[in-house]
Design a protein around this motif. Structure first.
Motif: not given
Lengths: 169, 188, 318
Positions: C128-154
């Motif tokens: 989010w802080a990079s002010a870069n569209k690629y970083a933002l898209v990557g951050g969104m993908r990352s957040a969605a992925q982490l959210l989904a895989y945290e549950l099976p991990l735990v």
């Protein structure tokens, strides 16, 4: 005042300060990040009180999942970098918010302060916690999960309704 | 998810594992000299004694990168009363490798076998002007010129040899043994 | 515990975080190279390029540290530390040898998961802080992925904790028996997949897919801060590998565990790290919708089924 008291006071102060910053900052994402600090501080408070399981679950669930969800939601909006005029509120709103906050705080204080006596902190180990949850509090716990499930199903229903309307249009 | 999903993943891992067990393809170039194919076009070498300064190479060169200077010299007659002859003496033969495009026309066109392809390719310079190489440097590369590859024993004969071996109209001349110097052919 | 002991233990954890990821990274260089028919680094350090990552570190130190003009400066600068420090804590918690961990806490299973959960915030902050569209898209993908895989991990870790009847990593290792390899197998597979996704490694590297979003949240980072992100990735790999070895493969259990326990733990961790590297070389990247479908329709039910299976096993055997 023991070292434990001092630690509790410190974590409490950090939590309160971060919470205040979370609601006053004009950067939307900073607000979410201050929320992280608040939740971590709260976990620290639990830890000082000897409830390490609650503290860890606090970090795991709130920082690991809930805040990530908040940040995803923020990224989906047009969250700008830097302060934004739209996110400031007028003086009327502020006074109103302060009144609501003070009222809630006063209510909670009025309920809690009379009961506040010097009681020894019970050791909140995982065994004790498990016994409490699965004996005394099992029905409220299950009721709560049922409530959340209902909310989830409701959210699905709402989302499904809107898409089907768009489909017929 | 198709039914090939899991077998596909396993196959991918098997492929990489097999590749890991087999030898690598890396060319460790500066440490290990590369094995160049025959007729590699590295640099053009000059056999100075074969050059007659005929200028054919310089004229054919598409980008005019060959510089030739020469003068004529009087050769005294070999026999008493003979006529004095003249021959060309090469003063300068230089190839500007910053212009050369490695087409090899000069090598093809040289009638006296003075130019050869050498596989040597490590002659980079830090200044483009240093790529103009004089005949001394061009002569050093001759040492790297490989011997011409052996003729394929099953190959067709050269057209000259075939023509020379063609029976005359009477058919009574015995065929010459092939691949031997043919005095008439050379004189032609 | 004296101050000297505390500082020694902290130093040991720090050294582990500085050395083990480099070993893992070098292994990745070499294994990946040979799997692709290459030799990999051959010069740095003399013998088969063993010092390549040290040389890379020296290079990163020399580079200019750039903060984009439009970036949210404080968050941008803080993000690499938020990504790296949790892994230092996590590595300190892992018991390597009977009775030997840099930090011994009662609920270490939960604490490891909790700090890893904090570590992923670094990626989001960077995105989010990079002010870069690629970083933002990557951050969104990352957040969605982490959210989904945290549950099976735990959930998969919870199954092991339930089987062992303890929340301490050392306790799990002591309770481990070889037949867990069968009993806990579905959970182990779920954990391995979810851990790979949590680390954002192939086939779950959509957030930092360089052919799509440059380098995702790390796009704007240079020099030492970028190196910290890389270090965090490899430290995460080491932590996940060791955690898998400790929870599912019995940690230090093996012949001569009294003397060679540390070796067994490290070997089991190295095995998993190698497997993660091998997967990276072999498999293509998954698309975002495929990621989500895998997490919610395969891994979560599988983890829940494992939890039920574990519960049945625990009830029957006790």
């Amino acid at each position: 005042m023991t070292g434990l008291d001092l630690a509790f006071a410190t974590t409490g102060l950090i939590t309160a300060a971060a919470a205040a910053l979370a609601v006053t900052t004009r950067h939307v994402v900073h607000s979410a990040l201050w929320l992280v600090v608040t939740l971590l501080g709260l976990a620290g408070c639990y830890l000082v009180l000897g409830a390490e399981l609650v503290a860890l679950v606090q970090v795991l669930v709130y920082v690991g999942a809930v805040v990530v969800l908040v940040i995803v939601a923020l990224m989906l909006t047009r969250a700008p970098i830097g302060p934004r005029a739209e996110h400031t509120t007028g003086p009327a709103h502020r006074v109103l918010a302060a009144c609501v906050g003070a009222g809630t705080g006063g209510l909670v204080a009025a309920v809690l302060l009379p009961t506040a006596a010097r009681t020894p902190v019970r050791p909140g180990g995982s065994e004790e916690l498990a016994r409490q949850i699965f004996s005394t509090w099992v029905w409220p716990f299950e009721l709560l999960s049922l409530l959340l499930l209902a909310a989830l199903v409701g959210a699905f229903a709402v989302a499904g309704l809107t898409t089907s309307q768009e489909g017929t249009r | 998810m198709s039914k090939d999903f899991i077998p596909g993943l396993v196959k991918g891992m098997a492929t990489t594992a097999r590749q890991m067990m087999s030898p690598t393809h890396t060319a460790e170039y500066p440490d290990v000299a590369p094995e160049l194919p025959a007729r590699s076009r590295g640099v053009i070498a000059l056999v100075e004694s074969n050059c007659t300064s005929c200028m054919l190479c310089a004229r054919e060169c598409p980008d005019w990168c060959i510089h030739i200077d020469s003068h004529k010299e009087e050769v005294p007659p070999a026999n008493e009363g003979g006529r004095a002859r003249q021959r060309n003496v090469l003063d300068r033969f230089a190839i500007d490798y910053s212009l050369c495009m490695y087409c090899g026309i000069c090598v093809e066109v040289c009638p006296f076998d003075a130019l050869f392809w050498s596989p040597q390719f490590e002659y980079a310079e830090t200044d483009i002007r240093d790529l103009l190489h004089e005949k001394e440097r061009l002569g050093q590369w001759v040492a790297d010129v490989p011997a011409p590859p052996q003729l394929d024993p099953a190959a067709a004969e050269a057209p000259e040899v075939t023509a020379a071996n063609k029976p005359t109209r009477g058919g009574n001349r015995p065929p010459r043994p092939s691949r031997e110097p043919d005095s008439r052919g050379e004189a032609r | 515990m004296s101050l000297l002991e505390i500082s020694l233990r902290s130093l040991a954890a720090l050294a582990a975080v500085l050395v083990l990821p480099l070993v893992a990274g070098q292994a990745e260089h070499k294994v990946m190279a040979h799997m692709q028919g290459r030799l990999g680094p051959m010069y740095a350090g003399g013998f088969h390029g063993w010092a390549q990552l040290v040389a890379d570190g020296v290079k990163f130190v020399q580079k200019e540290d750039i903060t984009p003009a439009a970036a949210d400066r404080s968050v941008f600068r803080l993000a690499p530390a938020v990504a790296l420090i949790p892994y230092v804590i996590a590595i300190a918690l892992l018991p390597i040898h009977p009775g030997l961990a840099a930090a011994e806490v009662p609920g270490s299973v939960l604490l490891v998961l909790a700090v890893i959960g904090v570590g992923v915030l670094g990626t989001l902050m960077a995105g989010w802080a990079s002010a870069n569209k690629y970083a933002l898209v990557g951050g969104m993908r990352s957040a969605a992925q982490l959210l989904a895989y945290e549950l099976p991990l735990v959930l998969s870790v919870a199954s092991v904790a339930m089987a062992a009847g303890t929340l301490s990593l050392a306790g799990v290792v002591e309770a481990w028996t070889p037949w867990w390899l069968v009993w806990q197998l579905p959970g182990a597979i779920v954990f391995l997949i979810a851990a790979t996704a949590e680390l954002q490694r192939v086939p779950f590297d959509a957030p930092i897919a360089d052919s799509e979003v440059v380098m995702g949240p790390w796009t704007e980072y240079t020099g030492l801060r970028f190196a910290f992100f890389m270090l965090a990735e490899y430290a995460g790999m080491v932590v996940m590998g060791l955690l898998f070895g400790i929870l599912w493969l019995g940690g230090w259990q093996g012949p001569f565990a009294e003397q060679l326990g540390w070796l067994w733990t490290l070997l089991k961790g190295a095995l998993i790290v190698l497997l993660i590297i091998w997967i990276r070389v072999s498999w293509p990247r998954m698309r975002e919708d495929q990621l989500q479908r895998l997490a919610w329709t395969v891994l979560v039910p599988l983890a829940l089924a494992q939890l039920a299976l574990t519960a049945i096993g625990v009830v029957v055997t006790t």
